[in-house]
Design a protein around this motif. Structure first.
Motif, PDB file in Angstrom:
ATOM      1  N   ASP A  32      39.403  44.130  41.280  1.00  0.00           N
ATOM      2  CA  ASP A  32      39.737  42.884  41.701  1.00  0.00           C
ATOM      3  C   ASP A  32      39.075  42.308  42.947  1.00  0.00           C
ATOM      4  N   ALA A  33      38.970  43.090  43.953  1.00  0.00           N
ATOM      5  CA  ALA A  33      38.081  42.655  45.114  1.00  0.00           C
ATOM      6  C   ALA A  33      36.670  42.066  44.707  1.00  0.00           C
ATOM      7  N   ASN A  34      35.900  43.094  43.921  1.00  0.00           N
ATOM      8  CA  ASN A  34      34.633  42.490  43.612  1.00  0.00           C
ATOM      9  C   ASN A  34      34.704  41.117  42.788  1.00  0.00           C
ATOM     10  N   ARG A  35      35.387  41.252  42.077  1.00  0.00           N
ATOM     11  CA  ARG A  35      35.802  39.995  41.023  1.00  0.00           C
ATOM     12  C   ARG A  35      35.918  38.731  42.002  1.00  0.00           C
ATOM     13  N   GLU A  36      36.898  38.803  42.794  1.00  0.00           N
ATOM     14  CA  GLU A  36      37.159  37.629  43.843  1.00  0.00           C
ATOM     15  C   GLU A  36      35.904  37.374  44.665  1.00  0.00           C
ATOM     16  N   ALA A  37      35.254  38.593  45.298  1.00  0.00           N
ATOM     17  CA  ALA A  37      33.961  38.237  46.204  1.00  0.00           C
ATOM     18  C   ALA A  37      32.830  37.560  45.235  1.00  0.00           C
ATOM     19  N   SER A  38      32.715  37.978  44.111  1.00  0.00           N
ATOM     20  CA  SER A  38      31.815  37.033  43.177  1.00  0.00           C
ATOM     21  C   SER A  38      32.266  35.824  42.697  1.00  0.00           C
ATOM     22  N   HIS A  39      33.456  35.313  42.705  1.00  0.00           N
ATOM     23  CA  HIS A  39      33.900  34.263  42.267  1.00  0.00           C
ATOM     24  C   HIS A  39      33.955  33.113  43.421  1.00  0.00           C
ATOM     25  N   GLU A  40      33.899  33.816  44.831  1.00  0.00           N
ATOM     26  CA  GLU A  40      33.932  32.806  45.901  1.00  0.00           C
ATOM     27  C   GLU A  40      32.469  32.622  46.246  1.00  0.00           C
TER      28      GLU A  40
END
Length: 172
Positions: free
Chosen positions: A88-96
């Motif tokens: 989830d943290a990797n996904r959010e960082a990628s999207h941001e």
């Protein structure tokens, strides 16, 4: 005893689409980003030197790594929640990263799409470039020396040799 490797399913997340209505008549340019300074320099260079709002449609792509599950459920605990937290943290960082970088293109009225992928950056990028039928790819170089490039591999080097589109590798 034979070992089998599980392959994580491919992930394609379309984040934003500020593309022009006449998208079909535009040159599709893939710009690969990873959050590094060199990657951001490649974005700035592409905007200043290559991309034209009236001619191009940019597809901004970030490939995040797979989270590594360090263990299997045991009597001591289940690591599934920790694994999901990392995912989830990797996904959010990628999207941001994609949203933040896309603002630069929007400010210049360059049509932009943002796509987040997950997996091996080399393979995922080449597959998406082919799928999009991109006419040009712009990617930054991490500046690895020959030994490092041989040991861990270079994403830009792989894309240059396996992409169906011409590739510009920026090096600062």
């Amino acid at each position: 005893m034979s070992a089998t490797t599980a392959v994580a399913p491919s992930v394609h997340e379309e984040l934003l689409d500020h593309s022009a209505d006449e998208h079909a008549s535009r040159r599709v340019v893939v710009v690969a980003i990873d959050g590094s300074d060199r990657s951001q320099q490649a974005v700035d260079w592409a905007i200043d030197n290559i991309l034209r709002a009236a001619q191009d449609s940019v597809v901004l792509i970030n490939v995040r790594p797979l989270a590594v599950q360090l263990g299997y459920p045991t009597a001591l605990g289940d690591f599934g929640a920790e694994y999901q937290s990392i995912e989830d943290a990797n996904r959010e960082a990628s999207h941001e990263l994609i949203r933040k970088t896309a603002k630069k293109f929007v400010e210049k009225d360059i049509p932009i799409r943002g796509i987040a992928l997950r997996g091996d950056a080399r393979e995922e990028l080449v597959a998406k470039i082919d799928e999009l039928k991109a006419q040009l790819v712009i990617i930054g170089s991490r500046g690895l020396n020959t030994v490092s490039r041989a040991l861990i591999g270079s994403v830009s080097d792989y894309v240059v040799h396996h992409s169906s589109a011409p590739v510009i590798v920026t090096k600062f």
